[in-house]
Design a protein around this motif. Sequence first.
Motif, PDB file in Angstrom:
ATOM      1  N   THR A  21      26.433  44.582  47.946  1.00 34.68           N
ATOM      2  CA  THR A  21      26.977  43.236  47.747  1.00 34.68           C
ATOM      3  C   THR A  21      26.645  42.724  46.350  1.00 34.68           C
ATOM      4  O   THR A  21      27.504  42.163  45.651  1.00 34.68           O
ATOM      5  CB  THR A  21      26.404  42.285  48.812  1.00 34.68           C
ATOM      6  OG1 THR A  21      26.743  42.780  50.115  1.00 34.68           O
ATOM      7  CG2 THR A  21      26.974  40.889  48.638  1.00 34.68           C
ATOM      8  N   THR A  33      30.940  48.759  50.795  1.00 32.03           N
ATOM      9  CA  THR A  33      30.376  47.621  51.524  1.00 32.03           C
ATOM     10  C   THR A  33      30.717  47.715  53.006  1.00 32.03           C
ATOM     11  O   THR A  33      29.862  47.500  53.875  1.00 32.03           O
ATOM     12  CB  THR A  33      30.915  46.309  50.936  1.00 32.03           C
ATOM     13  OG1 THR A  33      30.587  46.244  49.546  1.00 32.03           O
ATOM     14  CG2 THR A  33      30.318  45.113  51.639  1.00 32.03           C
ATOM     15  N   HIS A  80      23.345  47.435  52.072  1.00 28.78           N
ATOM     16  CA  HIS A  80      24.395  46.413  52.144  1.00 28.78           C
ATOM     17  C   HIS A  80      24.141  45.307  51.123  1.00 28.78           C
ATOM     18  O   HIS A  80      25.066  44.856  50.423  1.00 28.78           O
ATOM     19  CB  HIS A  80      24.443  45.846  53.563  1.00 28.78           C
ATOM     20  CG  HIS A  80      25.569  44.866  53.770  1.00 28.78           C
ATOM     21  ND1 HIS A  80      25.418  43.517  53.555  1.00 28.78           N
ATOM     22  CD2 HIS A  80      26.861  45.049  54.145  1.00 28.78           C
ATOM     23  CE1 HIS A  80      26.563  42.901  53.800  1.00 28.78           C
ATOM     24  NE2 HIS A  80      27.461  43.805  54.154  1.00 28.78           N
ATOM     25  N   LYS A 126      28.736  44.540  43.867  1.00 27.22           N
ATOM     26  CA  LYS A 126      30.106  44.024  43.852  1.00 27.22           C
ATOM     27  C   LYS A 126      30.172  42.729  43.053  1.00 27.22           C
ATOM     28  O   LYS A 126      31.100  42.514  42.259  1.00 27.22           O
ATOM     29  CB  LYS A 126      30.591  43.791  45.279  1.00 27.22           C
ATOM     30  CG  LYS A 126      32.044  43.320  45.363  1.00 27.22           C
ATOM     31  CD  LYS A 126      32.481  43.151  46.804  1.00 27.22           C
ATOM     32  CE  LYS A 126      33.960  42.744  46.864  1.00 27.22           C
ATOM     33  NZ  LYS A 126      34.205  41.473  46.164  1.00 27.22           N
ATOM     34  N   GLU A 127      29.188  41.835  43.273  1.00 27.64           N
ATOM     35  CA  GLU A 127      29.160  40.592  42.498  1.00 27.64           C
ATOM     36  C   GLU A 127      29.031  40.890  41.011  1.00 27.64           C
ATOM     37  O   GLU A 127      29.680  40.244  40.177  1.00 27.64           O
ATOM     38  CB  GLU A 127      27.995  39.721  42.976  1.00 27.64           C
ATOM     39  CG  GLU A 127      28.160  39.208  44.403  1.00 27.64           C
ATOM     40  CD  GLU A 127      26.929  38.457  44.878  1.00 27.64           C
ATOM     41  OE1 GLU A 127      25.914  38.464  44.130  1.00 27.64           O
ATOM     42  OE2 GLU A 127      26.967  37.869  45.977  1.00 27.64           O
ATOM     43  N   GLU A 174      34.054  47.828  47.564  1.00 27.13           N
ATOM     44  CA  GLU A 174      34.469  47.153  48.793  1.00 27.13           C
ATOM     45  C   GLU A 174      34.472  48.136  49.963  1.00 27.13           C
ATOM     46  O   GLU A 174      34.026  47.807  51.072  1.00 27.13           O
ATOM     47  CB  GLU A 174      35.849  46.539  48.592  1.00 27.13           C
ATOM     48  CG  GLU A 174      35.850  45.341  47.636  1.00 27.13           C
ATOM     49  CD  GLU A 174      37.243  44.807  47.390  1.00 27.13           C
ATOM     50  OE1 GLU A 174      38.209  45.465  47.856  1.00 27.13           O
ATOM     51  OE2 GLU A 174      37.378  43.749  46.744  1.00 27.13           O
TER      52      GLU A 174
END
Length: 356
Positions: A139, A331, A135, A142-143, A328
């Motif tokens: 994350t 995630t 996770h 994704k950033e 997403e």
Amino acid sequence: MSLNAPLDVICQLLPGLHMSYMDDTQLIVVDHAMRILAVVPGKQIDLGLKIGEVAPSGTVSERALKAGRVLKDERDASAFGVPYQSVAIPIMQDNEAVGVLAVVTSTQARQAMQLAEQDLWQHAEHLAATAEETHAAVTHLKETFDMLARQASVIQDGMASTEQFTDAGSQTIQSLTVHTETLGSTMKGVGSAREALEGQVTTISQSTSLIQDIARQTNLLALNAAIEAARAGDAGRGFAVVAEEVKKLSEGSRDATRHIEETIAGIGSRLVELSQAVAAAQTAQAAEHEMSQKVSANFLDIGAAVRETAQALHAIHDQIQAATSAIEQLTAAAALTAEQATQVSGLATRLRTQGQ
């Protein structure tokens, strides 16, 4: 009542009693002499005892028979090849132990269950930790993709400005090429004018030479006229004056032609310098024209490369958007996995607690 009545009843009920045990269990009935009266083997566990044989000495059944109470014992696989737990239950008659019911249960399945529970708990803990790490990694990913998307947008804007600058530069180079070609035509005109001027200077020089010849001849004629006037005396005095004026005119013509020659020589030197300057300018113009052609071609290549790069960046931007959408979803899946891992870990903990 017969001494063996309780033992007979137990032996008759032994098969039904065996069915009540869920684990891999063997039931054995021995009398007061440790002689085996009945045996019901388990699915896998079988100590190899036969009816009518005397059970080995030193067993928990022998101790329970002597003690007259229930005793437990656990053995490893060294004796019968299977680890087991044995519960010896004395069969009492008139407060005296007349035999023993031995319940032998394989501990291999229980140990396997405990190992499985422990392994499940460890895997659940590892799964929970991995889910949390996943996770966090997702994350962070994704950033990172969000940052890449922003940078791609900035680069796209920069590419648009670069494309405009490249187009403007290409137009400037084309204008420079036109001006260079115009300058080349002008330099050719200057060269033609220089050649015409050189021809005129040559003609003037030839005319000057002719005037010098005439002036020399006139000077000789004036000299001869002066001599003849001197011989004529008073009669030739007027002719002498004319001869003197002709001589002065001849000398003036000679001085004028000399001045013209000097001027023509200066013009010739300037024409040589002009010729050299025109040649150098034409060479520079040719080199500049060639360079402008190369620069123009380079700008065209740069423009094409910029447009291709812009198209590639647009495709990358679309791919980043698609990857961001997938991340997403990943995630959400990672969060769900972490939640499920926590549930599995809790279940494993409860199983472990119950097993203990």
